[in-house]
Enzyme design. Structure first.
Site, PDB file in Angstrom:
ATOM      1  N   GLU A 211      -3.166  -0.302  -3.929  1.00 52.01           N
ATOM      2  CA  GLU A 211      -3.714   0.180  -2.659  1.00 52.01           C
ATOM      3  C   GLU A 211      -5.244   0.008  -2.682  1.00 52.01           C
ATOM      4  O   GLU A 211      -5.746  -1.058  -2.398  1.00 52.01           O
ATOM      5  CB  GLU A 211      -3.249   1.611  -2.377  1.00 52.01           C
ATOM      6  CG  GLU A 211      -1.729   1.612  -2.098  1.00 52.01           C
ATOM      7  CD  GLU A 211      -1.207   2.891  -1.495  1.00 52.01           C
ATOM      8  OE1 GLU A 211      -0.402   2.759  -0.552  1.00 52.01           O
ATOM      9  OE2 GLU A 211      -1.566   3.992  -1.934  1.00 52.01           O
ATOM     10  N   MET A 212      -5.997   1.054  -3.074  1.00 50.21           N
ATOM     11  CA  MET A 212      -7.449   0.899  -3.064  1.00 50.21           C
ATOM     12  C   MET A 212      -7.981   0.462  -4.434  1.00 50.21           C
ATOM     13  O   MET A 212      -9.106  -0.038  -4.545  1.00 50.21           O
ATOM     14  CB  MET A 212      -8.106   2.178  -2.564  1.00 50.21           C
ATOM     15  CG  MET A 212      -7.776   2.408  -1.085  1.00 50.21           C
ATOM     16  SD  MET A 212      -8.028   4.096  -0.500  1.00 50.21           S
ATOM     17  CE  MET A 212      -9.782   4.133  -0.274  1.00 50.21           C
TER      18      MET A 212
END
Ligand code: HEC
Ligand code: HEC
Length: 433
Positions: A211-212
């Site tokens: 994700e991040m």
């Protein structure tokens, strides 16, 4: 004594006395001589007619008493065994001969404020900081993604409009992005309900490698601490400048608790605006209750996983096998998964749907739900060999008109503001693939 009975006695007793006198006179003067009765016969006739009058008056008396306080009278009659009370199930499966009327489903609107945990009280500075952090790309490994990249609050009603998430460096995740609007009312978060709070949830994506993809909590702290405007904002929100990872997720969660969207046709209808729903939406609302969607999507946030009185957050899906299982790979490792009951608010704006984003038509989702979660995919009746009985629960598939009405009702759960913003951005994905 209540007024009905007092009135009855006040008027009734004199009336009975007067009636008796009149009867006596009639028998003595008119009927007696006319029928040629002797004194004994006259008394007998007076007695007989008098009894009739008395019985009639008594009957009216009972009627007055019953209508003056119906509940307590009926209650007393029940206790005295005159009317059989509704019998509780004796546990051996015998049907209740007089089933109590099921409690009516109560339709509710969302409260204007989300509940907050004791250890993260909100304040305006914290919310403002959380809003900034929600859009902060420095919280991702290569500085390209923020929470808002996947949770587009305006153009995509808090999701991203894609089947599954698009993470850092173009990696695709396995799951569909749920909206963050009204997520503050959910008791457990993520499709499988693995996060117990917004605070716990927010820790996930920042560090999740697809994700991040930030290396560590310390890296987040270091990056933000390098910016004096952040140090000032943390001081306003928490009382001192310390930038701790825990405070980052607390501020984000406080901001998310302000993401409430209750400006829907449904909420206006429930607040008393009868014209807020179209006839199709009202039919869909009735079906939503009668076919049993409310068994799982219940309460003001349309989810049994809600903080607002939810009870059974997690359910098997698909609960019964259907032809949809293979069409949209719904089985996890060949078996039904255990999933959190999602909220249906804004669901019409947050397709494609289901945990794997495999279905891009809302009417199809409704058919899948009716078949997989309510068993409405086949026979109207099933023969239960074990106890030689017919299971007469209606298992016929929903008709097309019913599906259309249910979809119309789901559309009534869309926030006016979010629908307008999504329409304005023409539902394009927020980032090019
Ligand atoms: C790469 C895309 C992506 C990014 C970036 C992202 N999310 Fe998510 N978010 C998802 C996906 C996918 C899920 C569902 C994952 C699952 O259920 O396993 C999710 C779930 C959630 C949920 C749960 C909603 C619910 O109803 O269960 C919340 C709240 C949330 N994200 C907030 C955030 C916050 C806050 C950030 C930033 C710190 C963030 N997300 C960053 C993709 C993303
Ligand atoms: C037995 C519980 C249960 C019943 C009954 C049920 N649902 Fe669901 N519903 C779920 C679960 C669990 C999910 C999440 C499925 C997943 O993980 O993909 C879901 C998902 C949905 C979704 C997709 C949400 C999204 O964001 O992708 C819609 C729409 C929906 N249900 C509508 C309905 C309707 C309409 C009915 C009645 C016909 C209904 N449901 C009946 C449990 C239920």
């Amino acid at each position: 004594m209540n007024s009905g009975i007092a009135d009855f006695l006040g008027i009734g007793i004199p009336a009975v006395v007067a009636g008796m006198l009149l009867l006596g006179l009639m028998v003595q003067r008119e009927l007696g001589p006319f029928a040629g009765l002797g004194p004994g016969g006259k008394w007998l006739l007076s007695g007989a007619l008098g009894m009739g009058l008395l019985a009639f008056v008594l009957k009216i008396g009972v009627a007055v008493a019953l209508s003056s306080h119906p509940e307590s009278t009926v209650d007393r009659l029940t206790r005295n065994g005159l009317v059989p009370p509704a019998m509780p199930d004796d546990g051996r499966g015998f049907a209740n001969p007089m089933p109590p009327r099921p409690r009516q489903y109560v339709w509710e609107t969302l409260p204007g404020q989300a509940p907050e945990p004791a250890d993260n009280p909100s304040n305006p500075a914290k919310v403002a900081l959380g809003r900034r952090l929600f859009e902060e790309r420095r919280l991702s490994g290569d500085g390209t993604l923020s929470c808002a990249s996947c949770h587009d609050l305006d153009a995509q009603a808090g999701g991203d409009g894609r089947p599954t998430a698009l993470g850092i460096a173009g990696q695709t995740g396995p799951r569909n992005v749920p909206t963050v609007w009204n997520a503050a009312f959910q008791a457990v978060l993520f499709w499988d309900g693995r996060a117990p709070s917004l605070e716990a949830q927010a820790r996930g994506p920042i560090l999740n490698p697809i994700e991040m993809g930030l290396a560590s909590p310390a890296e987040a702290e270091r990056r933000l601490a390098a910016d004096p405007t952040y140090r000032a904002q943390f001081a306003q929100a928490f009382g001192d400048e310390t930038i701790a990872f825990e405070r980052i997720v607390q501020a984000i969660a406080a901001f998310e608790r302000t993401l409430i969207a209750a400006d829907t046709p449904y909420d206006r209808f429930v607040r008393g605006d009868a014209g807020a729903l179209t006839p199709a939406q009202r039919r869909g609302m009735a079906l939503f209750e009668s076919v049993g969607c409310v068994l799982c999507h219940r309460g003001p946030n349309f989810s049994d996983a809600s903080l607002l009185g939810g009870e059974d957050a997690l359910r098997y899906f698909p609960a019964t096998p259907t032809r949809y299982d293979s069409k949209y790979p719904l089985l996890v490792d060949g078996k039904p998964g255990v999933w959190r009951v999602p909220s249906l608010r804004n669901v019409a704006l947050t397709g494609p749907w289901l945990h794997n984003g495999s279905v891009d038509r809302l009417d199809e989702v409704v058919r899948i739900m009716a078949g997989a979660q309510l068993g409405r995919s086949g026979e109207l009746m099933t023969w239960l060999d074990a106890d030689r009985s017919l299971d007469r629960i209606d298992r016929s598939p929903l008709g097309e008109a019913q599906v259309a009405d249910l979809v119309a009702f789901l559309e009534a759960l869309s926030s006016d503001r979010l629908r307008a913003k999504a329409a304005a951005s023409a539902r394009r994905p927020s980032r090019p693939s």
